[in-house]
Design a protein around this motif. Structure first.
Motif, PDB file in Angstrom:
ATOM      1  N   THR A  27       1.070  -1.064  -0.082  1.00 26.44           N
ATOM      2  CA  THR A  27      -0.689   0.141   0.178  1.00 26.44           C
ATOM      3  C   THR A  27       0.670   1.246  -0.013  1.00 26.44           C
ATOM      4  O   THR A  27       0.808   1.855  -0.899  1.00 26.44           O
ATOM      5  N   THR A  55       1.163  -4.752  -8.224  1.00 22.83           N
ATOM      6  CA  THR A  55       1.066  -5.829  -8.925  1.00 22.83           C
ATOM      7  C   THR A  55       1.631  -6.634  -8.679  1.00 22.83           C
ATOM      8  O   THR A  55       1.391  -8.230  -8.178  1.00 22.83           O
ATOM      9  N   THR A  83      -6.606 -10.410  -9.098  1.00 20.09           N
ATOM     10  CA  THR A  83      -6.663  -8.543  -8.793  1.00 20.09           C
ATOM     11  C   THR A  83      -7.716  -8.479  -9.233  1.00 20.09           C
ATOM     12  O   THR A  83      -7.966  -7.093  -9.207  1.00 20.09           O
ATOM     13  N   ASN A  86     -10.341  -6.878  -6.461  1.00 14.10           N
ATOM     14  CA  ASN A  86      -9.609  -6.112  -5.651  1.00 14.10           C
ATOM     15  C   ASN A  86      -9.300  -4.889  -6.541  1.00 14.10           C
ATOM     16  O   ASN A  86     -10.027  -3.193  -6.600  1.00 14.10           O
ATOM     17  N   ILE A  89     -13.422  -2.756  -7.190  1.00  9.85           N
ATOM     18  CA  ILE A  89     -13.548  -2.469  -5.955  1.00  9.85           C
ATOM     19  C   ILE A  89     -12.936  -0.919  -5.658  1.00  9.85           C
ATOM     20  O   ILE A  89     -13.316  -0.292  -5.416  1.00  9.85           O
ATOM     21  N   THR A  90     -11.088  -0.627  -5.938  1.00 10.13           N
ATOM     22  CA  THR A  90     -10.680   0.026  -5.072  1.00 10.13           C
ATOM     23  C   THR A  90     -10.822   0.657  -6.966  1.00 10.13           C
ATOM     24  O   THR A  90     -11.072   2.408  -6.499  1.00 10.13           O
ATOM     25  N   ALA A 113      -8.922   1.023  -0.631  1.00  6.51           N
ATOM     26  CA  ALA A 113      -8.008  -0.053  -0.463  1.00  6.51           C
ATOM     27  C   ALA A 113      -7.979  -0.911   1.047  1.00  6.51           C
ATOM     28  O   ALA A 113      -8.275  -2.381   1.437  1.00  6.51           O
ATOM     29  N   ALA A 116     -10.651  -3.624  -0.105  1.00  8.84           N
ATOM     30  CA  ALA A 116     -11.034  -4.179  -0.612  1.00  8.84           C
ATOM     31  C   ALA A 116      -9.547  -5.636  -0.343  1.00  8.84           C
ATOM     32  O   ALA A 116      -9.506  -6.217  -0.942  1.00  8.84           O
ATOM     33  N   VAL A 117      -9.222  -5.001   1.550  1.00 13.90           N
ATOM     34  CA  VAL A 117      -7.399  -5.632   2.078  1.00 13.90           C
ATOM     35  C   VAL A 117      -8.492  -7.320   1.784  1.00 13.90           C
ATOM     36  O   VAL A 117      -7.909  -8.786   1.780  1.00 13.90           O
ATOM     37  N   ILE A 119     -10.089  -9.188   0.173  1.00 10.00           N
ATOM     38  CA  ILE A 119     -11.059  -9.831  -0.576  1.00 10.00           C
ATOM     39  C   ILE A 119      -9.911 -10.218  -1.379  1.00 10.00           C
ATOM     40  O   ILE A 119      -9.327 -11.226  -2.088  1.00 10.00           O
ATOM     41  N   THR A 120      -8.572  -8.888  -1.094  1.00  8.39           N
ATOM     42  CA  THR A 120      -7.605  -9.587  -1.794  1.00  8.39           C
ATOM     43  C   THR A 120      -6.427 -10.451  -1.442  1.00  8.39           C
ATOM     44  O   THR A 120      -6.140 -11.922  -1.914  1.00  8.39           O
ATOM     45  N   SER A 124      -6.127 -14.634  -3.345  1.00  7.19           N
ATOM     46  CA  SER A 124      -4.898 -14.567  -4.018  1.00  7.19           C
ATOM     47  C   SER A 124      -4.434 -15.420  -2.803  1.00  7.19           C
ATOM     48  O   SER A 124      -3.608 -16.240  -3.783  1.00  7.19           O
TER      49      SER A 124
END
Length: 266
Positions: A27, A55, A83, A86, A89-90, A113, A116-117, A119-120, A124
């Motif tokens: 981030t 990314t 992603t 993500n 969303i972001t 962000a 979205a954490v 979900i990320t 991942s």
């Protein structure tokens, strides 16, 4: 090696902590690049450029640090798919916060962000480790006459589904161990490093079942051979499946392989 019961520490907790640390670094990297690009580009273009570069860093850090798995081109090409949600969303969050809610364009990316954490993390982890939770390992076919290339050794799981309590699974450890190590007092390391653990599995009707998990550190072809030997030894009454393994679940096995492979090279 003496068979032993499972260790109960769930590997996802350590992965979550490391993922959080990577998230902080990623981030900060993203936001720093966003501010730099913002001087030259509109805010959405700056967001896209910073997101794309961060990314790549996220993939490498999550491979080596979070999930402790070998980064491959296949995973790298699939990682952007995980992603995608993500990114949506972001990006959508930045647009809503700036254009509709009139939030400052410097703080909007951080707020989006944060949403979205979770979900990320889920996505991942799915792309990096989900094959170890039940996806069968398939050996890629080779063209006729193509030379065989030695496959890299890694952790695989041979999962034996039992139908009773854990005692049934524990009773299977000794005969399976003798397949891998006929002479428990032999000199030197086993040809295939191995370790047992237990896992749970749901059954029809809601009853709990036990899965005996044999972890081996070897090539995919050799792991398939071991799985076939296990099937032949226990018969057709219990399903046996071969999966890519979670290295964190078998930390002692990974360390054993590191030590023994070093000894072989000496």
């Amino acid at each position: 090696m003496t068979p032993r019961p499972a260790r109960r520490r769930p590997p996802v907790l350590g992965q979550l902590v490391r993922f959080g640390l990577v998230g902080v670094v990623n981030t900060a990297t993203y936001y720093g690049m966003y501010l730099c690009f913002l001087r030259l580009l509109p805010y959405l273009a700056a967001h896209v450029a910073a997101f794309a570069l961060s990314t790549v860093g996220s993939f490498l850090l999550n491979s080596w640090f979070t999930y402790r798995t070998r980064p491959t081109w296949r995973k790298f090409l699939l990682f952007p798919l995980t992603t995608a949600a993500n990114f949506a969303i972001t990006t959508g969050g930045v647009y809503v916060l700036v254009d509709l809610l009139h939030t400052g364009d410097r703080t909007a990316p951080l707020m989006a962000a944060a949403v979205a954490v979770p979900i990320t993390f889920v996505l991942s982890r799915t792309i990096m480790l989900e094959p170890g939770r039940g996806t069968p390992v398939e050996e890629e076919p080779r063209a006729e006459g193509e030379p065989h290339v030695e496959e890299e050794s890694r952790v695989y799981e041979i999962r034996v589904h039992c139908y009773g309590a854990s005692e049934e699974a524990l009773a299977l450890q000794e005969p399976i161990a003798r397949l891998l190590c006929p002479d428990a007092r032999h000199d030197g390391p086993c040809e295939v490093p191995w370790e047992f653990t237990l896992a749970g599995a749901g059954r029809a009707g809601g009853d709990a079942a036990t899965v005996l998990v044999l972890g081996v550190h070897t090539s995919g072809a050799r792991a398939a051979e071991v799985a076939d030997r296990v099937r032949a030894a226990i018969g057709e009454t219990r399903p046996v499946e071969l999966c890519e393994g979670d290295a964190e679940r078998f930390e002692a096995l990974v360390e054993q392989y590191r030590i023994e492979s070093g000894a072989r090279r000496m």
